[in-house]
Write a protein that holds these residues in place. Structure first.
Motif, PDB file in Angstrom:
ATOM      1  N   UNK A  19       0.794  -1.218   0.000  1.00  0.00           N
ATOM      2  CA  UNK A  19       0.000   0.000   0.000  1.00  0.00           C
ATOM      3  C   UNK A  19       0.834   1.280   0.000  1.00  0.00           C
ATOM      4  N   UNK A  20       1.848   1.336   0.822  1.00  0.00           N
ATOM      5  CA  UNK A  20       2.608   2.566   0.981  1.00  0.00           C
ATOM      6  C   UNK A  20       3.924   2.525   0.206  1.00  0.00           C
ATOM      7  N   UNK A  21       4.289   3.650  -0.360  1.00  0.00           N
ATOM      8  CA  UNK A  21       5.526   3.756  -1.146  1.00  0.00           C
ATOM      9  C   UNK A  21       6.757   3.462  -0.290  1.00  0.00           C
ATOM     10  N   UNK A  22       6.732   3.884   0.975  1.00  0.00           N
ATOM     11  CA  UNK A  22       7.859   3.600   1.878  1.00  0.00           C
ATOM     12  C   UNK A  22       8.079   2.097   2.023  1.00  0.00           C
ATOM     13  N   UNK A  23       7.001   1.337   2.095  1.00  0.00           N
ATOM     14  CA  UNK A  23       7.109  -0.112   2.218  1.00  0.00           C
ATOM     15  C   UNK A  23       7.741  -0.693   0.951  1.00  0.00           C
ATOM     16  N   UNK A  71       2.195  -6.933   5.162  1.00  0.00           N
ATOM     17  CA  UNK A  71       0.862  -7.432   4.822  1.00  0.00           C
ATOM     18  C   UNK A  71      -0.083  -7.275   6.013  1.00  0.00           C
ATOM     19  N   UNK A  72       0.403  -7.491   7.229  1.00  0.00           N
ATOM     20  CA  UNK A  72      -0.420  -7.300   8.424  1.00  0.00           C
ATOM     21  C   UNK A  72      -0.787  -5.827   8.586  1.00  0.00           C
ATOM     22  N   UNK A  73       0.176  -4.936   8.368  1.00  0.00           N
ATOM     23  CA  UNK A  73      -0.096  -3.502   8.433  1.00  0.00           C
ATOM     24  C   UNK A  73      -1.107  -3.093   7.356  1.00  0.00           C
ATOM     25  N   UNK A  74      -0.945  -3.652   6.166  1.00  0.00           N
ATOM     26  CA  UNK A  74      -1.858  -3.390   5.059  1.00  0.00           C
ATOM     27  C   UNK A  74      -3.284  -3.783   5.455  1.00  0.00           C
ATOM     28  N   UNK A  75      -3.433  -4.984   6.018  1.00  0.00           N
ATOM     29  CA  UNK A  75      -4.751  -5.457   6.440  1.00  0.00           C
ATOM     30  C   UNK A  75      -5.339  -4.554   7.526  1.00  0.00           C
TER      31      UNK A  75
END
Length: 95
Positions: A19-23, A71-75
């Motif tokens: 989701x995030x560009x930093x990731x 993926x957990x942060x995304x969820x």
């Protein structure tokens, strides 16, 4: 030294879906780091795996740990967005 990953396309799609560009940037740096790690690590000998095999195993664990975390942060972010939408929409619209 160039490392060709067996499932690089799958990993690349997973990184692109973050989701995030930093990731994405963090994972891109992680993907590139294996080349430098392999270049500066000894191959070992007949009596042990050597540094390269160990370095690759550590790198794989690091990549997997980061993917699982992101993926957990995304969820979590998706769940927050769903809750926000549910609270913002009139109840008769909700299914």
């Amino acid at each position: 030294v160039r490392v060709d990953l067996v499932e690089e396309a799958v990993l690349r799609r997973t990184i692109d879906a973050l989701l995030l560009e930093d990731w994405k940037n963090d994972m891109d740096r992680e993907m590139l780091s294996i080349h430098q790690i392999i270049s500066y690590t000894s191959a070992g000998n007949d009596f042990n795996d050597g540094g390269k095999a160990q370095a690759v195993r550590i790198w794989i664990r690091s990549v997997l740990r980061k993917i699982i975390h992101y993926k957990a942060q995304h969820q979590h972010l998706l769940n927050e967005a769903v809750t926000t939408l549910q609270n913002a929409l009139p109840q008769d619209i909700m299914v």
